[in-house]
Design a protein around this motif. Structure first.
Motif, PDB file in Angstrom:
ATOM      1  N   ARG A 100     -12.691  -2.896   0.289  1.00 26.49           N
ATOM      2  CA  ARG A 100     -12.475  -1.463   0.449  1.00 26.49           C
ATOM      3  C   ARG A 100     -11.396  -1.214   1.498  1.00 26.49           C
ATOM      4  O   ARG A 100     -11.307  -1.909   2.511  1.00 26.49           O
ATOM      5  CB  ARG A 100     -13.758  -0.771   0.878  1.00 26.49           C
ATOM      6  CG  ARG A 100     -14.851  -0.755  -0.177  1.00 26.49           C
ATOM      7  CD  ARG A 100     -14.534   0.225  -1.284  1.00 26.49           C
ATOM      8  NE  ARG A 100     -15.714   0.514  -2.114  1.00 26.49           N
ATOM      9  CZ  ARG A 100     -15.676   1.318  -3.163  1.00 26.49           C
ATOM     10  NH1 ARG A 100     -14.546   1.916  -3.517  1.00 26.49           N
ATOM     11  NH2 ARG A 100     -16.786   1.541  -3.857  1.00 26.49           N
ATOM     12  N   GLY A 101     -10.585  -0.175   1.262  1.00 25.86           N
ATOM     13  CA  GLY A 101      -9.487   0.113   2.170  1.00 25.86           C
ATOM     14  C   GLY A 101      -9.922   0.310   3.607  1.00 25.86           C
ATOM     15  O   GLY A 101      -9.238  -0.116   4.540  1.00 25.86           O
ATOM     16  N   ARG A 102     -11.083   0.930   3.804  1.00 28.25           N
ATOM     17  CA  ARG A 102     -11.544   1.200   5.172  1.00 28.25           C
ATOM     18  C   ARG A 102     -11.943  -0.075   5.909  1.00 28.25           C
ATOM     19  O   ARG A 102     -12.084  -0.062   7.140  1.00 28.25           O
ATOM     20  CB  ARG A 102     -12.726   2.168   5.143  1.00 28.25           C
ATOM     21  CG  ARG A 102     -13.972   1.665   4.423  1.00 28.25           C
ATOM     22  CD  ARG A 102     -15.060   2.722   4.432  1.00 28.25           C
ATOM     23  NE  ARG A 102     -16.275   2.307   3.726  1.00 28.25           N
ATOM     24  CZ  ARG A 102     -16.475   2.445   2.425  1.00 28.25           C
ATOM     25  NH1 ARG A 102     -15.513   3.006   1.678  1.00 28.25           N
ATOM     26  NH2 ARG A 102     -17.603   2.059   1.861  1.00 28.25           N
ATOM     27  N   PHE A 103     -12.108  -1.171   5.172  1.00 25.82           N
ATOM     28  CA  PHE A 103     -12.487  -2.437   5.804  1.00 25.82           C
ATOM     29  C   PHE A 103     -11.296  -3.373   6.015  1.00 25.82           C
ATOM     30  O   PHE A 103     -11.469  -4.501   6.492  1.00 25.82           O
ATOM     31  CB  PHE A 103     -13.556  -3.144   4.976  1.00 25.82           C
ATOM     32  CG  PHE A 103     -14.855  -2.386   4.882  1.00 25.82           C
ATOM     33  CD1 PHE A 103     -15.431  -1.821   6.008  1.00 25.82           C
ATOM     34  CD2 PHE A 103     -15.492  -2.237   3.663  1.00 25.82           C
ATOM     35  CE1 PHE A 103     -16.624  -1.122   5.925  1.00 25.82           C
ATOM     36  CE2 PHE A 103     -16.689  -1.545   3.568  1.00 25.82           C
ATOM     37  CZ  PHE A 103     -17.256  -0.966   4.701  1.00 25.82           C
ATOM     38  N   ASP A 105      -9.201  -4.158   8.275  1.00 34.32           N
ATOM     39  CA  ASP A 105      -9.207  -3.838   9.700  1.00 34.32           C
ATOM     40  C   ASP A 105      -8.923  -5.092  10.530  1.00 34.32           C
ATOM     41  O   ASP A 105      -9.661  -6.073  10.433  1.00 34.32           O
ATOM     42  CB  ASP A 105     -10.578  -3.268  10.062  1.00 34.32           C
ATOM     43  CG  ASP A 105     -10.679  -2.786  11.491  1.00 34.32           C
ATOM     44  OD1 ASP A 105      -9.758  -3.054  12.295  1.00 34.32           O
ATOM     45  OD2 ASP A 105     -11.684  -2.146  11.829  1.00 34.32           O
ATOM     46  N   ASP A 165       0.837  -1.197   0.000  1.00 32.50           N
ATOM     47  CA  ASP A 165       0.000   0.000   0.000  1.00 32.50           C
ATOM     48  C   ASP A 165       0.878   1.255   0.000  1.00 32.50           C
ATOM     49  O   ASP A 165       2.113   1.162  -0.031  1.00 32.50           O
ATOM     50  CB  ASP A 165      -0.988  -0.011   1.174  1.00 32.50           C
ATOM     51  CG  ASP A 165      -0.317   0.086   2.543  1.00 32.50           C
ATOM     52  OD1 ASP A 165       0.882   0.443   2.615  1.00 32.50           O
ATOM     53  OD2 ASP A 165      -0.997  -0.179   3.555  1.00 32.50           O
ATOM     54  N   GLY A 187     -12.359  -7.230   6.767  1.00 30.44           N
ATOM     55  CA  GLY A 187     -13.337  -7.080   5.702  1.00 30.44           C
ATOM     56  C   GLY A 187     -13.477  -8.331   4.857  1.00 30.44           C
ATOM     57  O   GLY A 187     -12.517  -9.079   4.672  1.00 30.44           O
ATOM     58  N   GLY A 222      -6.716   3.204  -2.557  1.00 29.07           N
ATOM     59  CA  GLY A 222      -6.361   2.391  -1.403  1.00 29.07           C
ATOM     60  C   GLY A 222      -7.244   1.180  -1.183  1.00 29.07           C
ATOM     61  O   GLY A 222      -7.207   0.563  -0.108  1.00 29.07           O
ATOM     62  N   ASP A 223      -8.050   0.811  -2.184  1.00 30.50           N
ATOM     63  CA  ASP A 223      -8.851  -0.403  -2.094  1.00 30.50           C
ATOM     64  C   ASP A 223      -8.037  -1.580  -2.629  1.00 30.50           C
ATOM     65  O   ASP A 223      -7.232  -1.430  -3.561  1.00 30.50           O
ATOM     66  CB  ASP A 223     -10.140  -0.268  -2.902  1.00 30.50           C
ATOM     67  CG  ASP A 223     -11.023   0.862  -2.388  1.00 30.50           C
ATOM     68  OD1 ASP A 223     -11.029   1.101  -1.164  1.00 30.50           O
ATOM     69  OD2 ASP A 223     -11.691   1.519  -3.217  1.00 30.50           O
TER      70      ASP A 223
END
Length: 332
Positions: free
Chosen positions: A119-122, A124, A49, A129, A103-104
């Motif tokens: 998705r990048g926010r997931f 985690d 990343d 995700g 960032g995905d």
């Protein structure tokens, strides 16, 4: 020419390449299963990343791992789930893995003939995700990368196809074809027929470089400003590139290629000349390498550890005299 003399000449040639004035430092960054030398973990590709963190997906468990190169530990941040297809549990068999500019994380699922996305926010560790369908109609989905406009390109492995879909995904279209070719491996029985395997775009993201594993070659596919691809052109073909896969560009613009049949990483200059960067027997550190990714000037290489060719141990049947799937670090 003896093997020792050949390797000396190859290393001397590499040392003369700009940016590689001294011998590379090679080490094992992480062993995915320190308790076993068998294929208990199957990782074909790695990605990085924008922060320089590494990511890998295990075909067996479906775990998507994040690895900090400065403190290498396996942290689960995502999952790829099996599917029930025709009454049978089918694995995604993730091959390619790459980030887009947002960032995905995208993963090719050859078992589903799809491309998946997390998705990048997931990504985690507290709540990993789940990978979801992003693109369909990608039979044999294998290598993966993005052009400058965010269009997704995927290779079809044995069928030689190059697929493309827009930034929003959906049904992919075939935009190019690498001609079929089958190579008989040294055992006289096994066949290699993957003509469109790992891929990578150049720095400008306008020319796609395709690893032809069967021929031991690299093809170039230029994408015009109108989005139309030109005919694929052979960049280079070499005995050093036997088993070519997982290419990546270094900061100097040289193409690094995992030559899995030879347990080697090969550097290809813009003029097509090829040189070994690292080559070893079945005891490693390279063990059927399949993918290269750069973080600054450091190369990271994933080991698939298939028991074949130069990765066969003394009994000629397995590869258990080295380590399991792993990531190798090559520092300038």
């Amino acid at each position: 020419m003896t093997r020792a003399i050949f390797l000396s000449v190859a290393l001397l040639s590499v040392s003369m390449i700009p940016g590689m004035a001294h011998a590379a430092k090679v080490s094992v960054l992480i062993d995915f299963d320190p308790k076993s030398a068998d294929q208990t973990v199957v990782v074909e590709s790695i990605a990085a990343d924008h922060k320089g963190m590494l990511y890998a997906c295990d075909r067996v468990s479906g775990s998507v791992w994040r690895i900090d190169p400065k403190n290498p530990k396996l942290v689960v941040v995502g999952r790829v789930q099996e599917r029930d297809i025709g009454g049978k549990k089918v694995r995604a068999n993730v091959s390619g893995i790459v980030f887009n500019a947002a960032g995905d994380l995208y993963l090719t699922a050859g078992g589903f003939n799809e491309v998946l996305r997390i998705r990048g926010r997931f990504l985690d560790p507290d709540e990993p995700g789940i990978a979801q369908t992003f693109a369909t109609e990608t039979e044999g989905a294998n290598g993966i990368d993005f052009d400058k406009n965010g269009n997704l390109y995927v290779t079809g492995g044995r069928n030689g196809r190059i697929y493309r879909t827009g930034p929003e995904g959906g049904r992919a279209q075939v935009i190019a074809q690498i001609a079929a070719h089958t190579r008989i491996l040294p055992d006289g029985k096994s066949e290699q027929a993957l003509t469109a395997n790992g891929i990578v775009f150049d720095k400008q993201r306008t020319t796609l470089y395709i690893a032809d594993t069967a021929r031991g070659a690299i093809w170039k596919l230029a994408i015009g400003a109108d989005g139309k691809p030109a005919a694929a052109v052979l960049m280079t073909q070499s005995v050093l590139l036997e088993g070519a896969d997982g290419p990546a560009f270094d900061p100097q613009g040289n193409l690094w290629v995992a030559a899995n049949e030879r347990n080697a990483v090969v550097l290809v200059q813009p003029d097509g000349r090829a040189f070994d960067v690292q080559k070893n027997d079945s005891k490693g550190p390279l063990e059927f390498p399949t993918s290269v990714v750069f973080v600054d000037a450091t190369a990271y290489v994933s080991n698939f550890d298939t028991p074949r060719r130069d990765n066969l141990s003394a009994d000629g049947k397995t590869s258990i005299d080295g380590i399991c799937a792993s990531i190798i670090k090559i520092e300038p």
